[in-house]
Design an enzyme around this catalytic site. Structure first.
Site, PDB file in Angstrom:
ATOM      1  N   LEU A  45      -4.473   2.013  -3.638  1.00  0.00           N
ATOM      2  CA  LEU A  45      -3.470   1.631  -2.649  1.00  0.00           C
ATOM      3  C   LEU A  45      -2.819   2.924  -2.187  1.00  0.00           C
ATOM      4  CD1 LEU A  45      -1.678  -1.453  -4.275  1.00  0.00           C
ATOM      5  CD2 LEU A  45      -3.031  -1.460  -2.173  1.00  0.00           C
ATOM      6  N   ASP A  46      -2.581   3.053  -0.897  1.00  0.00           N
ATOM      7  CA  ASP A  46      -1.899   4.241  -0.388  1.00  0.00           C
ATOM      8  C   ASP A  46      -0.523   4.370  -1.033  1.00  0.00           C
ATOM      9  OD1 ASP A  46      -3.969   4.825   1.402  1.00  0.00           O
ATOM     10  OD2 ASP A  46      -3.136   3.471   2.915  1.00  0.00           O
ATOM     11  N   LYS A  47       0.007   5.568  -1.005  1.00  0.00           N
ATOM     12  CA  LYS A  47       1.328   5.853  -1.569  1.00  0.00           C
ATOM     13  C   LYS A  47       2.387   4.902  -1.008  1.00  0.00           C
ATOM     14  CE  LYS A  47       4.577   9.736  -1.862  1.00  0.00           C
ATOM     15  NZ  LYS A  47       4.824  11.125  -1.473  1.00  0.00           N
TER      16      LYS A  47
END
Length: 195
Positions: A45-47
């Site tokens: 998952l992206d930041k």
């Protein structure tokens, strides 16, 4: 008996989906989880995205779930800027052309509906609010996973994504796991994932 370990983790906003810190200020999974060194997330998952991360040392399962031909569905709740229209929802369902590093890409048809989310924790920090522009939520299920795909899809139809939460991988949900918390998968959940 195998020595495989399976966890789900509800990843908060601003946390990297990795255990190593590239710079001292990074917040990573290691700040939340004390797990054996051979445990890794399946998918990322992206930041700036939140929600369900599956962690395991079962490389066979990892390979199976990440194979493009496997088409493991992933469901997200996306808060978008504006009151999303039926026409925009239909565009998303049919597929839109987004930009990837290697050029234009047409997304596969997907399932998407406008929703009113339930049992959702406020983000920390909160999403910005503008009095003149409402926000709305969609639930979207995709079987692919291009870089920042849902954010790009929402922007393409004119409703930029403000908040993105993964709520399901295949049949695995995290409704019982609060933000920043984790739990081991049950034998039944592991069996379903493997099948």
């Amino acid at each position: 008996m195998s020595n495989y370990i399976y966890y789900i983790f509800n990843k908060p906003y601003n946390v990297l989906s990795q255990f190593t810190k590239e710079v001292p200020t990074h917040v990573t999974l290691k700040d939340y989880l004390d797990l054996p060194l051979d445990i890794y997330p399946i998918g990322r998952l992206d930041k700036d995205s939140e929600g369900l991360l599956l962690l395991t040392n079962d490389n066979e399962l990892k390979t199976k779930l990440l194979k493009p031909e496997k088409k493991s569905p992933k469901t997200y709740w996306a808060q978008v800027d504006g009151d999303i229209t039926p026409a925009a929802l239909e565009q998303l369902r049919r597929g839109v052309i987004i930009k990837l590093k290697r050029g234009p890409y047409e997304t596969q048809p997907c399932h998407v509906d406008k929703i009113i989310p339930h049992n959702i924790e406020e983000r920390d920090p909160p999403v910005r609010k503008r009095a003149s522009i409402p926000t709305s939520w969609i639930e979207i299920t995709i079987e692919e996973g291009k870089n920042r795909q849902i954010r790009k899809m929402c922007a393409k139809v004119g409703f930029p994504c403000l908040r993105l939460i993964r709520t399901r991988i295949a049949t695995l949900k995290f409704e019982d796991v609060r933000r920043g918390q984790h739990r081991a998968l049950t034998p039944h959940e592991i069996e379903i994932l493997k099948s």
